[in-house]
Design a protein around this motif. Structure first.
Motif, PDB file in Angstrom:
ATOM      1  N   MET A   1       0.844  -1.203   0.000  1.00 36.75           N
ATOM      2  CA  MET A   1       0.000   0.000   0.000  1.00 36.75           C
ATOM      3  C   MET A   1       0.875   1.247   0.000  1.00 36.75           C
ATOM      4  O   MET A   1       1.838   1.344   0.744  1.00 36.75           O
ATOM      5  CB  MET A   1      -0.911   0.008   1.242  1.00 36.75           C
ATOM      6  N   SER A   2       0.519   2.203  -0.859  1.00 34.40           N
ATOM      7  CA  SER A   2       1.241   3.469  -0.890  1.00 34.40           C
ATOM      8  C   SER A   2       1.078   4.186   0.440  1.00 34.40           C
ATOM      9  O   SER A   2       0.020   4.139   1.064  1.00 34.40           O
ATOM     10  CB  SER A   2       0.700   4.338  -2.026  1.00 34.40           C
ATOM     11  N   ASN A   3       2.151   4.878   0.882  1.00 31.96           N
ATOM     12  CA  ASN A   3       2.120   5.535   2.187  1.00 31.96           C
ATOM     13  C   ASN A   3       1.088   6.654   2.270  1.00 31.96           C
ATOM     14  O   ASN A   3       0.662   7.034   3.354  1.00 31.96           O
ATOM     15  CB  ASN A   3       3.506   6.094   2.519  1.00 31.96           C
ATOM     16  N   ASN A   4       0.710   7.238   1.129  1.00 30.17           N
ATOM     17  CA  ASN A   4      -0.261   8.332   1.159  1.00 30.17           C
ATOM     18  C   ASN A   4      -1.644   7.898   0.679  1.00 30.17           C
ATOM     19  O   ASN A   4      -2.490   8.731   0.389  1.00 30.17           O
ATOM     20  CB  ASN A   4       0.235   9.517   0.322  1.00 30.17           C
ATOM     21  N   LYS A   5      -1.876   6.592   0.580  1.00 28.95           N
ATOM     22  CA  LYS A   5      -3.182   6.076   0.173  1.00 28.95           C
ATOM     23  C   LYS A   5      -4.033   5.832   1.409  1.00 28.95           C
ATOM     24  O   LYS A   5      -3.605   5.176   2.359  1.00 28.95           O
ATOM     25  CB  LYS A   5      -3.016   4.767  -0.604  1.00 28.95           C
ATOM     26  N   VAL A   6      -5.266   6.367   1.392  1.00 31.35           N
ATOM     27  CA  VAL A   6      -6.169   6.239   2.540  1.00 31.35           C
ATOM     28  C   VAL A   6      -7.532   5.757   2.057  1.00 31.35           C
ATOM     29  O   VAL A   6      -8.095   6.309   1.111  1.00 31.35           O
ATOM     30  CB  VAL A   6      -6.338   7.588   3.276  1.00 31.35           C
ATOM     31  N   TYR A   7      -8.045   4.721   2.712  1.00 27.02           N
ATOM     32  CA  TYR A   7      -9.389   4.222   2.434  1.00 27.02           C
ATOM     33  C   TYR A   7     -10.289   4.577   3.617  1.00 27.02           C
ATOM     34  O   TYR A   7      -9.936   4.325   4.771  1.00 27.02           O
ATOM     35  CB  TYR A   7      -9.391   2.708   2.224  1.00 27.02           C
TER      36      TYR A   7
ATOM     37  N   ILE B   1      -8.306   2.821   6.698  1.00 28.16           N
ATOM     38  CA  ILE B   1      -7.238   1.903   6.300  1.00 28.16           C
ATOM     39  C   ILE B   1      -6.131   2.741   5.676  1.00 28.16           C
ATOM     40  O   ILE B   1      -6.335   3.399   4.655  1.00 28.16           O
ATOM     41  CB  ILE B   1      -7.733   0.852   5.293  1.00 28.16           C
ATOM     42  N   ALA B   2      -4.977   2.726   6.322  1.00 27.28           N
ATOM     43  CA  ALA B   2      -3.845   3.523   5.846  1.00 27.28           C
ATOM     44  C   ALA B   2      -2.591   3.068   6.583  1.00 27.28           C
ATOM     45  O   ALA B   2      -2.637   2.148   7.414  1.00 27.28           O
ATOM     46  CB  ALA B   2      -4.102   5.013   6.076  1.00 27.28           C
ATOM     47  N   ASP B   3      -1.480   3.720   6.261  1.00 22.91           N
ATOM     48  CA  ASP B   3      -0.258   3.496   7.018  1.00 22.91           C
ATOM     49  C   ASP B   3      -0.537   3.761   8.497  1.00 22.91           C
ATOM     50  O   ASP B   3      -1.289   4.675   8.841  1.00 22.91           O
ATOM     51  CB  ASP B   3       0.835   4.433   6.504  1.00 22.91           C
ATOM     52  N   GLU B   4       0.041   2.970   9.387  1.00 28.07           N
ATOM     53  CA  GLU B   4      -0.334   2.992  10.800  1.00 28.07           C
ATOM     54  C   GLU B   4      -0.223   4.380  11.425  1.00 28.07           C
ATOM     55  O   GLU B   4      -1.125   4.827  12.140  1.00 28.07           O
ATOM     56  CB  GLU B   4       0.534   1.996  11.579  1.00 28.07           C
ATOM     57  N   VAL B   5       0.867   5.081  11.165  1.00 25.88           N
ATOM     58  CA  VAL B   5       1.044   6.423  11.741  1.00 25.88           C
ATOM     59  C   VAL B   5       0.011   7.380  11.167  1.00 25.88           C
ATOM     60  O   VAL B   5      -0.641   8.145  11.889  1.00 25.88           O
ATOM     61  CB  VAL B   5       2.473   6.942  11.475  1.00 25.88           C
TER      62      VAL B   5
END
Length: 205
Positions: free
Chosen positions: A1-7, A31-35
């Protein structure tokens, strides 16, 4: 998953009891990068306000705007509802279990006696006793006023047929929803749409 992709997946309805500041974590799944996910979930998305009306709504456009204000670089994709209904309970106490039981029992009694009267009036309209008498005479050649040998199996079959059709009692033949559950889902969907439209009209007015 791309770091700037957000679902973002909005729920249909949530209940808020204590805090008047609603965060994204209260109304949606992220759903995204944890931070990045933790930062987005902490964004304040809506304030109940001083009037503290019981029902409020937020649409996905407002959510995306709030996220973009904090993280303009992210790529946001909605995978849930377009609107969410927020019910503010304002610290309301949950009704006692005894009162809930009394209400359910009262409704069950009304439905039971109402259905009984409906079945009896239907049988009177179609002259079902006379039909049973004719069937009995057809097979036996005798005429009697109360052919119990036909009426008793008919009554049992009527009850079993209702149970099998609605498939909602102790007999559960499969995991598919019952006709009653389907109608309840349809009602809830229509209620959700109507509630959202009503809140939007109230906010515009």
């Amino acid at each position: 998953m791309s770091n700037n992709k957000v679902y973002i997946k909005l729920e249909k309805k949530v209940s808020i009891t204590s805090d008047t500041n609603v965060k994204i974590s209260d109304i949606a799944k992220v759903i995204a990068d944890e931070v990045l996910k933790r930062e987005i979930e902490e964004i304040n998305i809506y304030e109940i306000g001083k009037q503290k009306k019981s029902l409020h709504s937020v649409d996905i456009v407002d959510v995306i705007k709030k996220i973009r204000n904090v993280h303009p670089e992210v790529d946001i994709e909605s995978i849930g509802e377009k609107d969410i209904v927020i019910e503010y309970l304002n610290g309301e106490k949950k009704p006692s279990s005894m009162w809930e039981f009394i209400k359910v029992a009262f409704v069950c009694l009304i439905i039971f006696f109402g259905a009984s009267v409906a079945i009896m009036t239907f049988h009177t309209d179609v002259a079902m006793p006379e039909v049973h008498q004719k069937i009995y005479k057809m097979f036996t050649g005798n005429s009697i006023d109360k052919p119990y040998i036909i009426q008793i199996p008919y009554s049992i079959g009527l009850a079993v047929g209702i149970i099998v059709f609605f498939n909602h009692f102790w007999l559960k033949f499969e995991n598919s929803p019952t006709p009653l559950e389907v109608e309840i889902d349809k009602y809830q969907d229509e209620l959700y749409k109507c509630t959202v439209e009503k809140i939007k009209k109230r906010n515009i007015g």
